[in-house]
Write a protein that holds these residues in place. Structure first.
Motif, mmCIF file in Angstrom:
data_model
loop_
_atom_site.group_PDB
_atom_site.id
_atom_site.type_symbol
_atom_site.label_atom_id
_atom_site.label_comp_id
_atom_site.label_asym_id
_atom_site.label_seq_id
_atom_site.Cartn_x
_atom_site.Cartn_y
_atom_site.Cartn_z
ATOM 1 N N LYS A 166 0.820 -1.209 0.000
ATOM 2 C CA LYS A 166 0.000 0.000 0.000
ATOM 3 C C LYS A 166 0.853 1.259 0.000
ATOM 4 C CE LYS A 166 -4.121 -1.997 2.139
ATOM 5 N NZ LYS A 166 -5.039 -1.976 3.295
ATOM 6 N N ARG A 169 1.798 1.751 -3.456
ATOM 7 C CA ARG A 169 0.648 2.262 -4.203
ATOM 8 C C ARG A 169 0.475 3.755 -3.981
ATOM 9 N NH1 ARG A 169 -5.129 -0.037 -2.674
ATOM 10 N NH2 ARG A 169 -4.659 1.251 -0.846
ATOM 11 N N THR A 198 -4.297 -4.406 -4.422
ATOM 12 C CA THR A 198 -3.400 -3.277 -4.172
ATOM 13 C C THR A 198 -2.516 -3.000 -5.385
ATOM 14 O OG1 THR A 198 -3.352 -3.843 -1.816
ATOM 15 C CG2 THR A 198 -1.644 -2.358 -2.622
#
Length: 683
Positions: A166, A169, A198
C-alpha cells in the motif's frame, strides 16, 4: 401487609424489618436481589461483595467481555497511568514513530536504531502493521518490513507485505510493488485478494490499465477469486485497454450483483457507449449512476458532454452544463472545450460564441484545434465579423498561431461573401506564413470569383490547380457547376472547358444543354450515368446545380426530367406528403431552381387531382425550412415567396410556423380553377 424502612445519615443503609410470611423482593431496573438480614454495621459494597451467588439468587450480570475492561474514574490519580497503558496510547506512540521514520533517510542502520530505541524488545506483529500502514516512503517501508521480519514471530506475514504494498501504491511505484511481490513468493508466502487488488490499484493510479489487466488475469493461477471491489475496478481497466466486450460484461454483472462502482468506472462506461455511438446508453448509465447515489465528478460530466456533442444533441449539452453549475462544480478548460466542440458541430453559432467569450473572460486560452473548430463553424453559418474577431485574437496568443486550416477557413468565409480583396489578402498572408494553398483553398477562391462574376479569374484559379499538380476533385467540379448557375450564358463556354478537364462526360452534357442540342431520352440517360457515378456527398449538389442551370437556360422540361431522375435515384426523398387534413410540399435542402421545379410539378399534380374529382384536404402547405441562407438575407423562403406572388398563388407565410406557406382548400381550389381557365384561353 405493611413494612417500614428509613434512611440514616451514615453511608450504611438501615431497614426496620418486621416479620413476613414471604420474602420481600424489591423490583428495580438493576438485577433482582433477594434481601436477607443485613447488619447495621455493614456497608452496601461489603454486603454485595460478600453475597454468595449460589445462595443469594444474584444473577451473573458481568459477561466475559466486561471482565476484560475496568472503569476508571477520570478524576482518579491513577487514571493517567491506565491511559498511558491503553491501546489508544500505544497507537498514538506508534504513529509518532512512523512520522519520525518518514522524515528519516532510508539507511538500514539508522532505521533499526530508531525502532530499537522507540519500541524496545516487546515487539508484536500488529505494531509493524500499524507503522507500515501509515508510512509514506517505499524505501523506508522495505527496511521496516525487514526489521519486523527479523525480530518478530510472524503469524500473518502476508498482512505485513500487503500494508507495505500500500505504501508503494501511495507513491505510484509499480516497479517497486512488483519487486515486493516477487520477494513474497521467494519467501514461500501465498498472496491473497488484498495483494492483487493493491497492485491493480497501483497500476490504475499509474494510468497503466494494461498492467492492471495483466495482474487481474494472474489471480486464478494462485487460486484467488476476485472480490466485488476488484471486479468493479476492472470494468474501468478493461474499458481503457479497449476490451469493450469484457468491460460491458462486467458492468452488466455489476448491476445484477449490485457491486459498488465509483464515478471513474461509470465514466468509463459512458465513454465506451459514446465511442460506439450508443448515446442513449450514455444517458442511461448516467441516470443509473445518480440513482445509486454516486455523485458525478467533473470528468464524468465532461465525458457526457463529449458524447452528446458527437450525437449532435446540443439541447442535452445545455442541460448537462446546467447540472454542472447547479452541483457546485467549477467548469474547467476541458468543460468549455467540450461545449465548443458540441455547439460548433451542431452549428449552434450563438451558443458557441457565448462559450468562446466566457472562456476568454476567464483568462483561459484556446488551442489551435478549438480556434479552427469555431472558424470552420463560422464559415458554414456565415459568421463573418465573429470570425475576423477570433482570427485577430488568435494572432495575439502566445501558445498558438494560425495554421493552414485557419487560413483555409478565413478564405472560405470571405469567398462565400464574395469579398475578393479580403480573400486575396488572406491568401497572400497564408503564403507569407509559409503555407501552400490546398485544393480546398483554391476551390473557395473559384467560388469567390464566381460570386463576383470574374469568370476569367475562375479559369485562372482552376488552371493554377492543374499547374500545382493537384488533381481537381468532385467538390471542385461541383463548385464550377455552382458558378455556372451565376454566370451569363455567353461565358459558360469558358467554364465548360474547365469542367471537361475534370469530368469529360459532365462537360459534354453541359455543352449539349447550353446548345439545346440533345434529345430528351439521351439527356436523361447521360445525366443518370453521371449522377450515378459521383460520390453520395456531392450527388445532390450536382443535381441541384444542373436543375438550376436548366432553369436559367429556360429548359423547364429538362429541369423536370432531372428532378424526376433525382427522385428515382433517391437523391430527393419525401418531397410530397399527403394526409386526410393536409397536403404538403417539402423543399428544404433543394436549390431555388430545384424548389421552383418541384413547385411547378406539385401545382400540376393538384390541378390533375381536381380534374379527376379528387377532394382537396382542408389545408395545403409548402415547407421551405425555417433557416435563411447562411450568406444571404433572402434564402429559399424569400425566393419562393417572390415566385408565389408572381403566380398570384394564395399561399401566405404562417406567422406561427417558420418556413411554412399555407392556404385553405377553398382558396386553393378557386386559384387552381382560375389558372386552368386562363391556360385554356391562352391555348
Amino acid at each position: 401487609m405493611a413494612y417500614t424502612y428509613g434512611f440514616c445519615s451514615s453511608p450504611s443503609i438501615s431497614f426496620n424489618q418486621r416479620t413476613f410470611n414471604h420474602p420481600i423482593v424489591f423490583q428495580s431496573r438493576s438485577p433482582q436481589l433477594r434481601i436477607t438480614q443485613i447488619s447495621l454495621q455493614e456497608s452496601v459494597s461489603e454486603v454485595t461483595h460478600n453475597l454468595n451467588p449460589q445462595t443469594s439468587n444474584l444473577p451473573q450480570f458481568t459477561s466475559d467481555k466486561k471482565k476484560n475492561y475496568i472503569w476508571v474514574n477520570p478524576q482518579s490519580p491513577k487514571a493517567s497511568q491506565y491511559k498511558h497503558k491503553s491501546h489508544n496510547s500505544r497507537y498514538s506512540s506508534l504513529i509518532q514513530v512512523t512520522e519520525a521514520l518518514n522524515s528519516c533517510s532510508p539507511v538500514e542502520e539508522d532505521i533499526f536504531n530508531m525502532l530499537d530505541s522507540n519500541l524496545g524488545t516487546k515487539l508484536v506483529e500488529q505494531d509493524g502493521v500499524i507503522i507500515l500502514n501509515n508510512m509514506s516512503s517505499p524505501k523506508t517501508a522495505r527496511i521496516v518490513l525487514k526489521y519486523f521480519q527479523d525480530r518478530c514471530d510472524l503469524n500473518r506475514e502476508i498482512v505485513l507485505y500487503n500494508v507495505t504494498l500500500k505504501v508503494f501504491r501511495k507513491n505510484k511505484d509499480l516497479d517497486g510493488a512488483e519487486k515486493v511481490f516477487d520477494e513474497m513468493l521467494q519467501r514461500g508466502l501465498t498472496p491473497d485478494n488484498v495483494t492483487f487488488s493493491t497492485i491493480i490499484g497501483c497500476s490504475r493510479m499509474r494510468s497503466l490499465p494494461g498492467k492492471a489487466v495483466e495482474w487481474f488475469e494472474k489471480m486464478p493461477k494462485f487460486g484467488i477469486q476476485p472480490d466485488d471491489v476488484t471486479y468493479a475496478v476492472m470494468i474501468d481497466c478493461y474499458g481503457r485497454v479497449g476490451n469493450v466486450e469484457m468491460a460491458l460484461r462486467l458492468y452488466d454483472r455489476s448491476r445484477t450483483e449490485k457491486w459498488r462502482l465509483d464515478a471513474v468506472t461509470f465514466t468509463t462506461i459512458i465513454k465506451i457507449y459514446g465511442t460506439s455511438g450508443n448515446f442513449d446508453g450514455c444517458l442511461t448509465v448516467f441516470e443509473e449512476m445518480k440513482a445509486l447515489g454516486v455523485k458525478p465528478n467533473l470528468v464524468c460530466y465532461n465525458t457526457l458532454l463529449d458524447a452528446m456533442g458527437r450525437a449532435k444533441r446540443p439541447w442535452q449539452v445545455k442541460s448537462i452544463y446546467q447540472q454542472i453549475l447547479s452541483s457546485g462544480l467549477t467548469p474547467s478548460w476541458a468543460t468549455y472545450a467540450a461545449l465548443i466542440r458540441a455547439y460548433a458541430k451542431a452549428r449552434y453559432g450563438d451558443d458557441a460564441m457565448n462559450v468562446y467569450k466566457e472562456i476568454r473572460e476567464k483568462g483561459m486560452d484556446l488551442n489551435n484545434v478549438l480556434y479552427n473548430t469555431l472558424l470552420s463553424m463560422c464559415a458554414d453559418i456565415g459568421f463573418v465579423d465573429e470570425a475576423v474577431e477570433m482570427f485577430d485574437d488568435m494572432k495575439t496568443c502566445t501558445d498558438c498561431k494560425p495554421d493552414s486550416w485557419t487560413y483555409s477557413s478565413m478564405i472560405t468565409i470571405f469567398s462565400c461573401c464574395g469579398k475578393v480583396l479580403e480573400a486575396e489578402a488572406m491568401l497572400k498572408e497564408m503564403l507569407d506564413s509559409g503555407f501552400e494553398p490546398n485544393i480546398y483553398v483554391l476551390t473557395s477562391l473559384i467560388q469567390c470569383y464566381g460570386k463576383s462574376n470574374r469568370t476569367d479569374d475562375v479559369v485562372t484559379t482552376f488552371d493554377r490547380i492543374i499547374d500545382l499538380g493537384i488533381t481537381p476533385d468532385e467538390r471542385t467540379c461541383g463548385c464550377l457547376l455552382n458558378v455556372m448557375t451565376q454566370t451569363p450564358r455567353e461565358e459558360l463556354g469558358k467554364l465548360t472547358r474547365c469542367v471537361d478537364k475534370q469530368n469529360p462526360k459532365l462537360g459534354n452534357l453541359i455543352k449539349l444543354l447550353v446548345e439545346s442540342n440533345i434529345e430528351v431520352e439521351t439527356f436523361k440517360n447521360e445525366a443518370s450515368e453521371i449522377l450515378g457515378n459521383v460520390g453520395p456527398d456531392v450527388r445532390k449538389a450536382y443535381c441541384n446545380c444542373l436543375i438550376d442551370l436548366c432553369i436559367n437556360l429556360d429548359q423547364l422540361e429538362k429541369a423536370c426530367d432531372l428532378l424526376d431522375l433525382g427522385i428515382n435515384l433517391e437523391i430527393y426523398t419525401d418531397i410530397q406528403s399527403k394526409s386526410p387534413t393536409n397536403w404538403s410540399l417539402h423543399l428544404k435542402s433543394l436549390s431555388l431552381g430545384a424548389a421552383l421545379t418541384a413547385l411547378h410539378i406539385w401545382i400540376n399534380d393538384l390541378t390533375k387531382a381536381l380534374e379527376e374529382g379528387e377532394e382537396l384536404p382542408p389545408l395545403l402547405g409548402i415547407n421551405t425550412g425555417h433557416g435563411k441562407h447562411k450568406y444571404s438575407d433572402k434564402g429559399l423562403a424569400g425566393g419562393l415567396e417572390a415566385h408565389l406572388k408572381e403566380l398570384n398563388a394564395p399561399f401566405h407565410e404562417a406567422p406561427d410556423k417558420a418556413g411554412w406557406f399555407l392556404t385553405t382548400k377553398v382558396a386553393a381550389k378557386s386559384w387552381l380553377e382560375a389558372r386552368r381557365d386562363d391556360m385554356t384561353v391562352a391555348a
